[in-house]
Write an enzyme that holds these catalytic residues in place. Structure first.
Site, PDB file in Angstrom:
ATOM      1  N   ASP A   8       0.803  -1.191   0.032  1.00  0.00           N
ATOM      2  CA  ASP A   8       0.069   0.055   0.041  1.00  0.00           C
ATOM      3  C   ASP A   8       0.925   1.489  -0.165  1.00  0.00           C
ATOM      4  OD1 ASP A   8      -2.050  -1.822   0.202  1.00  0.00           O
ATOM      5  OD2 ASP A   8      -2.813  -1.026   2.161  1.00  0.00           O
ATOM      6  N   ASP A 129     -15.333  -2.736  -1.702  1.00  0.00           N
ATOM      7  CA  ASP A 129     -14.834  -2.567  -0.404  1.00  0.00           C
ATOM      8  C   ASP A 129     -16.129  -2.230   0.596  1.00  0.00           C
ATOM      9  OD1 ASP A 129     -12.266  -2.756  -1.476  1.00  0.00           O
ATOM     10  OD2 ASP A 129     -12.304  -0.618  -1.649  1.00  0.00           O
TER      11      ASP A 129
END
Length: 239
Positions: A8, A129
């Site tokens: 990330d 998500d």
């Protein structure tokens, strides 16, 4: 089942967030390319990259870091975060990404997902998500009323390569993935489903694999913290 180590990216560094909060970022490596090489050297088959700044900005922000990763590894990589138009999709694929992940636009502009999947077969995934089953967009800042399963089903005939399902409340919390919700989603669609959020131990991976329905799992913090040994995990999944 494939294990995808996660990188990330925030401000050019390799970080992990807690439940998607940018203020709760922990920096694990200031050289993302070196981290990618380490994952490759351990034997991973894929890398999962996220442009965190891009997810909020709605455009690529960590392009230099992603480019450096792609220049330093040979394993395929998928990327999500800030990819919201065809030009950006084409640019990333031209730079060597194996797969782009479309999240926010899957809700706001589903026709783009269909167009991209037709134009680039096997190279477009949908990122779903969710908080309590409801889809969140724009870097998880906005929660919609769209059910994750309904969104996944809407792309059944689109030709997308995979669905990356993230349970936001589990992400970075080291509490284990939401296996029931992920398995239910995987059984509701024919599209391969990759689990994300909370994958923090070898037991988690075994449990995901045991469902027989989930095609992959993404892990980040556990690999950096040492709670999950990548070589051991890869060996377990090959058995």
């Amino acid at each position: 089942m494939i294990l995808y180590p996660a990188i990330d990216l925030k401000d050019g560094q390799c970080v992990r967030l807690l439940r998607g909060e940018m203020e709760a970022a922990t920096v694990f490596n200031d050289d993302p390319a070196a981290q990618a090489r380490a994952f490759q050297d351990a034997g991973c088959e894929w890398l999962h990259l996220v442009d965190l700044n891009g997810a909020f900005a709605g455009r690529p922000v960590n392009a230099d870091a992603v480019g450096s990763i792609l220049a330093n590894v040979t394993v395929p990589a998928q990327l999500g975060g800030g990819i919201r138009d065809m030009a950006t999709i084409e640019t990333w694929l031209d730079k060597g990404l194996a797969r782009v992940i479309l999240g926010t636009v899957a809700v706001e502009n589903p026709d783009l997902v269909r167009e991209a999947a037709r134009a680039f077969p096997g190279k477009v995934a949908v990122g779903i998500d969710a908080r309590a089953g409801k889809v969140a967009t724009r870097g998880w800042a906005d929660t919609t009323e769209v059910e994750a399963t309904d969104l996944a089903r809407s792309f059944e005939d689109a030709g997308v390569a995979a669905i990356i399902y993230t349970d936001i409340d589990r992400d970075g919390a080291m509490g284990g993935p939401n296996i029931p919700a992920t398995e239910a989603l995987a059984r509701a669609v024919r599209i391969p489903v990759i689990a994300s959020g909370g994958v923090s131990s070898l037991e988690d991976l075994k449990a995901l694999k045991a469902t027989g329905a989930i095609s992959g799992a993404i892990s980040g913090r556990a690999l950096y913290d040492g709670a999950l040994d990548l070589r051991a995990a890869l060996a377990e999944l090959k058995d």
